[in-house]
Design an enzyme around this catalytic site. Structure first.
Site, PDB file in Angstrom:
ATOM      1  N   THR A  16       0.803  -1.219   0.000  1.00 12.52           N
ATOM      2  CA  THR A  16       0.000   0.000   0.000  1.00 12.52           C
ATOM      3  C   THR A  16       0.838   1.272   0.000  1.00 12.52           C
ATOM      4  O   THR A  16       0.472   2.272  -0.613  1.00 12.52           O
ATOM      5  CB  THR A  16      -0.909   0.009   1.257  1.00 12.52           C
ATOM      6  N   CYS A 279      -0.427 -18.605  22.037  1.00 12.29           N
ATOM      7  CA  CYS A 279      -0.493 -17.376  22.834  1.00 12.29           C
ATOM      8  C   CYS A 279       0.516 -16.371  22.288  1.00 12.29           C
ATOM      9  O   CYS A 279       1.597 -16.752  21.842  1.00 12.29           O
ATOM     10  CB  CYS A 279      -0.123 -17.667  24.286  1.00 12.29           C
TER      11      CYS A 279
END
Ligand code: ASP
Length: 348
Positions: A16, A279
Site C-alpha cells: 500500500t 499465545c
C-alpha cells in the site's frame, strides 16, 4: 570537521505504501520511485543520499515467498559496502514473515535493514506512510558517536515504534499501530526525538548471506475438537520435511492416540516437529502438563517464545541449511539471531 552524508538505499517491493490515487480515475496505482521526492518533498530536507531500487513488478505482500525474500537479501548484500543503511518498503500483511526471513538470510549485519509500509497509501491525505518512511530513513542513516550504525539488524518500523524484525507480528488490519513485538522490547521509540533503547544486542558474527530456504514446511494450528485424520497427509515425510504445530498455552495439545502416532512415526522417519504456542506472550514448556509430555518424549522440539512468522522462516532456513537431523535440531533449539528467549535467558 567535514561530515559524510550517509547513503541509504530504498528497496521498493510493493504494498500500500507505494500507491497513489490516480488523479483522474481515483484508482490506486504504484508510483514511480524515481520521482519519490515529488511525492514527499520532505525527503529533500533529510541529510541523506537516497537511492532506490524497485522490484520490476511490485507485489502485494500476500505474494511474498522465498524467491522474493532472496531478491531483497541479494540487493542488500550486493549494495552492502556502498550504503550505510537500507529501507525496505513492503506491504504490511506479511512484513513480519519477510523480516524474519531476512534476519536468517542476512546474519551478522552491522548496518540497519528497516522494513516499513503503511496502512494508507502515501498519496492520501491521512497517510501514515510519510512518517513511517521518513523516520525509517532517519533510522537507517543513524550512527553513534563512534560512527557505528545505531541499529545493526533487520527491524520493522511502524507507527512510532522500531521492533526487532523476527519478534514482530501484524496485529491489526485497520489501526495505524499494526504491529507488535509481544516478547521483546522496542529497539527505538520515535517521539520528538528517536529514542534508541538499551536492548540485548545480537551475537557478533561476520556477515553471511544464505538464501537456500526449503519450503517443504507445514503449519498446523490445533483447536478443541481437532480431528487428526483430516491432517494425516501432512505427516508424509516425502512431501513435508518440517511441521510446526501451534499448540495451546505452554505447548499443550489434546491426547489423541492417532495424533500421537502420526507424530511418532513422522519423527522416526526423520521429520522435524516444532511446538510453538498460540499465545502471543509466554513460552512453550514441554512436559509442564501431561498434555505436552508426550511431545517431549517423542522428540518434538519446543520453540519457546518464537512467533509463528519467525518459526516458519527459521524452519525453512534450518531445512535448507542442513540435511542432518541432529544439526537441524541444533539450529531450532538455539537462539540464532534474537528470535527467541531460551530458558537460561528467562526469569525462573
Ligand atoms: N495488502 C497490502 C500488502 O500487504 C496491505 C499493505 O500494504 O499494508 O501488500
Amino acid at each position: 570537521m567535514s561530515e559524510t552524508i550517509p547513503n541509504v538505499l530504498m528497496i521498493y517491493t510493493g504494498g500500500t505504501i507505494g500507491m497513489i490515487n490516480d488523479p483522474l480515475t481515483g484508482v490506486l496505482k504504484a508510483f514511480d520511485f524515481n520521482h519519490l521526492s515529488n511525492q514527499i518533498p520532505e525527503l529533500n530536507r533529510l541529510n541523506v543520499n537516497l537511492s532506490a531500487i524497485s522490484f520490476e513488478k511490485p507485489v502485494d505482500s500476500s505474494e511474498m515467498n522465498p524467491e522474493y525474500w532472496t531478491q531483497i537479501a541479494n540487493i542488500v548484500f550486493e549494495n552492502y559496502e556502498s550504503h550505510d543503511g537500507f529501507v525496505v518498503l513492503h506491504g504490511s500483511d506479511t512484513m513480519a514473515f519477510t523480516a524474519s526471513a531476512l534476519s536468517f538470510m542476512l546474519q551478522g549485519l552491522k548496518k540497519p535493514v528497516i522494513l516499513t509500509g503503511s496502512q494508507l497509501p502515501i498519496g492520501t491525505i491521512r497517510t501514515d506512510g510519510k512518517e513511517n518512511l521518513i523516520t525509517s530513513i532517519e533510522i537507517a542513516a543513524a550512527k553513534d558517536a563512534a560512527g557505528n550504525a545505531k541499529i545493526q539488524e533487520v527491524a520493522i518500523y511502524f507507527e512510532y515504534s522500531l521492533y526487532r524484525g523476527n519478534r514482530t507480528s501484524k496485529i491489526s488490519a485497520t489501526e495505524f499501530e499494526a504491529f507488535s513485538s509481544p516478547n521483546f522490547p522496542e529497539l527505538a521509540i520515535a517521539g520528538i526525538s528517536i529514542r534508541y533503547q538499551q536492548v540485548s544486542k545480537l551475537e557478533e558474527k561476520d556477515l553471511q548471506l544464505f538464501t537456500g530456504f526449503d519450503n517443504r514446511v507445514a503449519l498446523l494450528k490445533i483447536f478443541p475438537g481437532f480431528n487428526a485424520k483430516v491432517y494425516e497427509s501432512i505427516f508424509d515425510f516425502n512431501l513435508v520435511k518440517g511441521i510446526i504445530i501451534e499448540t495451546f498455552g505452554s505447548g499443550n495439545a489434546p491426547s489423541i492416540p492417532h495424533f500421537t502416532k502420526l507424530i511418532l512415526d513422522y519423527i522416526a522417519q526423520g521429520g522435524i516437529v516444532l511446538n510453538i504456542t498460540q499465545c502471543s506472550t509466554g513460552s512453550v514448556v514441554q512436559g509442564k502438563y501431561e498434555t505436552s509430555s508426550i511431545f517431549q518424549q517423542a522428540g518434538v522440539i519446543g520453540g519457546f517464545d518464537i512467533t509463528t512468522e519467525a518459526a516458519v522462516a527459521k524452519m525453512m532456513y534450518a531445512l535448507g541449511k542442513e540435511k542432518d537431523f541432529q544439526k537441524i535440531v541444533e539450529i531450532l533449539t538455539h537462539d540464532l539471531n534474537g528470535e527467541m528467549t531460551v530458558p537460561s535467558d528467562q526469569e525462573a
